[in-house]
Design a protein around this motif. Structure first.
Motif, short mmCIF file in Angstrom:
data_model
loop_
_atom_site.label_atom_id
_atom_site.label_comp_id
_atom_site.label_asym_id
_atom_site.label_seq_id
_atom_site.Cartn_x
_atom_site.Cartn_y
_atom_site.Cartn_z
N PHE A 137 39.47 -32.54 5.21
CA PHE A 137 38.51 -31.74 4.45
C PHE A 137 37.08 -32.11 4.80
O PHE A 137 36.22 -31.23 4.98
N LEU A 138 36.79 -33.41 4.92
CA LEU A 138 35.44 -33.84 5.26
C LEU A 138 35.05 -33.37 6.66
O LEU A 138 33.89 -32.97 6.89
N LEU A 139 35.99 -33.39 7.59
CA LEU A 139 35.70 -32.92 8.94
C LEU A 139 35.36 -31.43 8.95
O LEU A 139 34.36 -31.01 9.55
N TYR A 140 36.17 -30.64 8.28
CA TYR A 140 35.93 -29.19 8.26
C TYR A 140 34.65 -28.86 7.49
O TYR A 140 33.95 -27.91 7.84
N ARG A 141 34.36 -29.63 6.47
CA ARG A 141 33.12 -29.39 5.73
C ARG A 141 31.90 -29.70 6.59
O ARG A 141 30.91 -28.93 6.59
N ASP A 142 31.94 -30.79 7.34
CA ASP A 142 30.81 -31.14 8.20
C ASP A 142 30.65 -30.15 9.35
O ASP A 142 29.54 -29.99 9.87
N LEU A 143 31.74 -29.51 9.73
CA LEU A 143 31.67 -28.47 10.77
C LEU A 143 31.32 -27.10 10.19
O LEU A 143 31.29 -26.11 10.94
N HIS A 144 31.09 -27.05 8.89
CA HIS A 144 30.72 -25.81 8.19
C HIS A 144 31.82 -24.74 8.33
O HIS A 144 31.53 -23.56 8.49
N ASN A 146 34.39 -24.73 5.96
CA ASN A 146 34.97 -24.53 4.64
C ASN A 146 34.62 -23.14 4.13
O ASN A 146 33.59 -22.55 4.48
N ASP A 147 35.49 -22.62 3.30
CA ASP A 147 35.36 -21.27 2.73
C ASP A 147 35.48 -20.17 3.79
O ASP A 147 35.01 -19.06 3.58
N LYS A 148 36.13 -20.49 4.92
CA LYS A 148 36.33 -19.50 5.98
C LYS A 148 37.81 -19.45 6.35
O LYS A 148 38.52 -20.47 6.29
N LEU A 149 38.24 -18.28 6.75
CA LEU A 149 39.66 -18.10 7.08
C LEU A 149 40.07 -18.94 8.29
O LEU A 149 41.21 -19.39 8.37
N ILE A 150 39.14 -19.19 9.20
CA ILE A 150 39.47 -19.96 10.40
C ILE A 150 39.86 -21.40 10.04
O ILE A 150 40.59 -22.07 10.79
N ALA A 151 39.41 -21.88 8.88
CA ALA A 151 39.79 -23.22 8.44
C ALA A 151 41.27 -23.31 8.11
O ALA A 151 41.84 -24.40 8.08
N LEU A 152 41.90 -22.18 7.84
CA LEU A 152 43.34 -22.16 7.60
C LEU A 152 44.12 -21.99 8.90
O LEU A 152 45.31 -22.32 8.96
N LEU A 153 43.47 -21.46 9.94
CA LEU A 153 44.15 -21.22 11.21
C LEU A 153 44.16 -22.45 12.09
O LEU A 153 45.18 -22.75 12.73
N ILE A 154 43.06 -23.18 12.14
CA ILE A 154 42.95 -24.32 13.07
C ILE A 154 44.04 -25.37 12.83
O ILE A 154 44.63 -25.88 13.79
N PRO A 155 44.37 -25.74 11.57
CA PRO A 155 45.46 -26.72 11.40
C PRO A 155 46.81 -26.24 11.94
O PRO A 155 47.65 -27.08 12.31
N TYR A 221 50.03 -24.08 -0.32
CA TYR A 221 49.13 -23.92 -1.47
C TYR A 221 48.03 -24.97 -1.48
O TYR A 221 46.87 -24.66 -1.79
N LEU A 222 48.35 -26.19 -1.09
CA LEU A 222 47.42 -27.31 -1.25
C LEU A 222 46.20 -27.17 -0.35
O LEU A 222 45.05 -27.27 -0.83
N TRP A 223 46.41 -26.95 0.95
CA TRP A 223 45.27 -26.92 1.87
C TRP A 223 44.35 -25.72 1.62
O TRP A 223 43.12 -25.89 1.59
N PRO A 224 44.85 -24.50 1.42
CA PRO A 224 43.93 -23.40 1.11
C PRO A 224 43.10 -23.63 -0.15
O PRO A 224 41.91 -23.32 -0.18
N MET A 225 43.71 -24.17 -1.19
CA MET A 225 42.96 -24.42 -2.42
C MET A 225 41.98 -25.57 -2.26
O MET A 225 41.03 -25.69 -3.03
N THR A 226 42.20 -26.42 -1.25
CA THR A 226 41.28 -27.53 -1.01
C THR A 226 40.07 -27.09 -0.21
O THR A 226 38.93 -27.44 -0.55
N ILE A 227 40.29 -26.33 0.84
CA ILE A 227 39.21 -25.98 1.75
C ILE A 227 38.48 -24.71 1.32
O ILE A 227 37.33 -24.48 1.69
N ILE A 228 39.12 -23.84 0.54
CA ILE A 228 38.49 -22.61 0.04
C ILE A 228 38.14 -22.83 -1.43
O ILE A 228 39.03 -22.90 -2.27
N SER A 229 36.85 -22.91 -1.72
CA SER A 229 36.42 -23.21 -3.09
C SER A 229 35.69 -22.06 -3.76
O SER A 229 35.71 -21.95 -5.00
N THR A 230 35.05 -21.20 -3.00
CA THR A 230 34.30 -20.08 -3.59
C THR A 230 34.72 -18.73 -3.03
O THR A 230 34.81 -17.74 -3.77
N ASN A 231 34.97 -18.67 -1.73
CA ASN A 231 35.34 -17.40 -1.08
C ASN A 231 36.84 -17.18 -1.22
O ASN A 231 37.62 -17.34 -0.28
#
Length: 289
Positions: A137-144, A146-155, A221-231
């Protein structure tokens, strides 16, 4: 004669034993089967009730069926279904390509550090995903991301191929060396051997892996709810259902059941059409290993 006949019949009657163990076993299996199937059936018929019918008769089916619940639920969940299909499509294709190429290299090519790298892959299989949740989560947040669909695809391209690499490597190692030698004698290079021999022979295992990965994406369920917080419109189906129905339709349980019913249909279709390859892939991988 009559006495002898009565004695023989009495002896046969005494020899009859009631299989109490088998009767108890069948009763237990029937009770467990009912406990498993009844909630599933209940969720199906509750999807076709009105709110009042649900409050009065949720434990048994009623007529007429309210099909409008399906259309109402689909309007609410279609964006999550589309997101999940997109992540599954590109994730499965990408991870299959990565896993098959890496597996072929580990199994059929000699290069420095092959054993070390393969051991590292095996070590990654032993690490529970929840341990890497916070650093990821910290890595994806620093790469900006988070809250993007690509954050669910890369893993799906980085973590999912790990198990497939081990499975396919064992399969490629079990193939006769003569197949590859004859192809090279005919002038085929390594890439042609990979695409025209290894891949066609491993299709059942690849399809098995694809079905397992799609099931994991659909139920994640866990990873999408972790990385997607507003969108929330970037969520996949499992987490999107919770977000969509926990507020607006918390009092309309039939529509909620309809949403869960519709969300399970794509998985059922994939498994029905891929069931033959799924079983063949499991059987083939178990024999090869």
């Amino acid at each position: 004669m009559n006495c002898q006949t009565l004695n023989i019949s009495n002896k046969k009657t005494k020899q009859i034993k009631i299989p109490w163990g088998q009767i108890l076993l069948h009763i237990t299996m029937a009770v467990l089967l009912f406990c498993m199937v009844y909630p599933l059936l209940m969720s199906v018929w509750c999807a076709f009730k009105t709110v009042n019918e649900y409050d009065l008769s949720k434990f048994y089916p009623t007529l007429p069926l309210k099909l409008v619940n399906l259309s109402t639920a689909f309007e609410k969940i279609k964006v999550y279904v589309y997101n999940t299909i997109a992540v599954a499509f590109f994730g499965i294709i990408g991870s299959s390509i990565i896993a098959s190429m890496a597996s072929f290299a580990f199994a059929r090519m000699n290069f420095p550090g092959r054993t070390l790298f393969f051991t590292m892959v095996l070590c990654l299989m032993m690490i529970p995903g929840v341990l890497t949740l916070v650093p990821q989560f910290l890595l994806y947040r620093d790469l900006h991301l988070n809250d993007k669909l690509i954050a669910l695809l890369i893993p799906q391209l980085t973590m999912q191929p790990v198990g497939a690499v081990f499975l396919l490597s064992m399969f490629f190692k079990s193939l006769p060396q003569e197949l590859f030698d004859s192809a090279k004698i005919d002038g085929a290079n390594e890439f042609q051997v990979f695409t025209k021999i290894a891949i066609p022979l491993s299709m059942p295992i690849l399809i098995t892996q694809a079905i397992m990965q799609m099931n994991a994406i659909w139920n994640d369920y866990l990873w999408p709810m972790t990385i997607i917080s507003t969108n929330y419109k970037a969520l996949t189906i499992s987490s999107g259902l919770i977000v969509e129905f926990r507020n607006m339709y918390s009092q309309n349980m039939p529509v909620t059941y309809a949403g869960y019913l519709l969300s399970s249909i794509p998985l059922l279709i994939v498994f029905i059409f891929g069931n033959k390859y799924y079983i063949r892939g499991l059987l083939g991988s178990s024999i090869k290993m």
